[in-house]
Design a protein around this motif. Sequence first.
Motif, mmCIF file in Angstrom:
data_model
loop_
_atom_site.group_PDB
_atom_site.id
_atom_site.type_symbol
_atom_site.label_atom_id
_atom_site.label_comp_id
_atom_site.label_asym_id
_atom_site.label_seq_id
_atom_site.Cartn_x
_atom_site.Cartn_y
_atom_site.Cartn_z
ATOM 1 N N ASN A 124 0.921 -12.564 -4.651
ATOM 2 C CA ASN A 124 -0.155 -11.659 -5.032
ATOM 3 C C ASN A 124 -0.371 -10.594 -3.945
ATOM 4 O OD1 ASN A 124 -2.113 -10.770 -6.820
ATOM 5 N ND2 ASN A 124 -3.687 -12.144 -6.032
ATOM 6 N N VAL A 125 -0.317 -11.009 -2.683
ATOM 7 C CA VAL A 125 -0.446 -10.065 -1.567
ATOM 8 C C VAL A 125 0.698 -9.053 -1.619
ATOM 9 C CG1 VAL A 125 -0.292 -9.830 0.946
ATOM 10 C CG2 VAL A 125 -1.751 -11.606 -0.050
ATOM 11 N N LEU A 126 1.925 -9.536 -1.805
ATOM 12 C CA LEU A 126 3.088 -8.641 -1.871
ATOM 13 C C LEU A 126 2.974 -7.654 -3.030
ATOM 14 C CD1 LEU A 126 6.014 -11.101 -1.077
ATOM 15 C CD2 LEU A 126 5.120 -9.279 0.375
ATOM 16 N N MET A 127 2.487 -8.124 -4.162
ATOM 17 C CA MET A 127 2.341 -7.249 -5.323
ATOM 18 C C MET A 127 1.372 -6.101 -5.011
ATOM 19 S SD MET A 127 0.679 -7.963 -9.078
ATOM 20 C CE MET A 127 -0.928 -8.171 -8.331
ATOM 21 N N HIS A 128 0.229 -6.434 -4.402
ATOM 22 C CA HIS A 128 -0.746 -5.387 -4.083
ATOM 23 C C HIS A 128 -0.210 -4.437 -3.014
ATOM 24 C CE1 HIS A 128 -3.829 -6.808 -6.748
ATOM 25 N NE2 HIS A 128 -3.770 -8.020 -6.235
ATOM 26 N N GLU A 129 0.543 -4.950 -2.065
ATOM 27 C CA GLU A 129 1.148 -4.076 -1.051
ATOM 28 C C GLU A 129 2.143 -3.104 -1.693
ATOM 29 O OE1 GLU A 129 0.855 -6.928 2.920
ATOM 30 O OE2 GLU A 129 2.684 -6.968 1.725
ATOM 31 N N LYS A 130 2.945 -3.594 -2.627
ATOM 32 C CA LYS A 130 3.896 -2.720 -3.329
ATOM 33 C C LYS A 130 3.165 -1.691 -4.178
ATOM 34 C CE LYS A 130 7.754 -5.944 -3.483
ATOM 35 N NZ LYS A 130 8.610 -6.772 -4.337
ATOM 36 N N ASN A 131 2.084 -2.102 -4.830
ATOM 37 C CA ASN A 131 1.293 -1.166 -5.631
ATOM 38 C C ASN A 131 0.726 -0.058 -4.755
ATOM 39 O OD1 ASN A 131 1.788 -2.689 -7.903
ATOM 40 N ND2 ASN A 131 -0.248 -3.598 -7.996
ATOM 41 N N ILE A 132 0.238 -0.420 -3.579
ATOM 42 C CA ILE A 132 -0.320 0.572 -2.653
ATOM 43 C C ILE A 132 0.769 1.527 -2.189
ATOM 44 C CG2 ILE A 132 -1.288 0.839 -0.320
ATOM 45 C CD1 ILE A 132 -2.971 -1.703 -0.949
#
Length: 143
Positions: A124-132
């Motif tokens: 979930n952290v990685l997903m939000h980092e990629k989205n950012i």
Amino acid sequence: MKRYLILALLAMPAMADIYKHVDAEGRITYSNVPIKGAKKLDLGPIPLGVPAPRSSGGGKSSGGSNARQPTPASFPRVDAATQHSRDQTKLQILQDELGNEQRLLAQAKQKAAAAPADTKQRDNVLMHEKNIETLHKEIARVK
């Protein structure tokens, strides 16, 4: 005759109103369905007769996948003021989404820190980092 009517209906552009809703926790939702408390966004007129982007289709291209083709003289033009207004609306939407993703990333990091063995939280952290990262790239294209 029915065949021509069906073809004419299929050729009509799809249009929908877009609504922006911010909930009590600050999460932003964009939808084509009106939600209580949502604001309707004015995105300006949609030009008719705009051709769809061409795909490379696997054929040879002298300039690679990012090669630009000259714009045909018959291509519809948008005046500078309208385009600026559209760009500002797009930029505001992207910046709102960026703020939302940054809040969600902070929450995800807290949950991941509380449960270090939970791979779902790390993902979930990685997903939000990629989205950012993606939102930053898109914002840079608009500016």
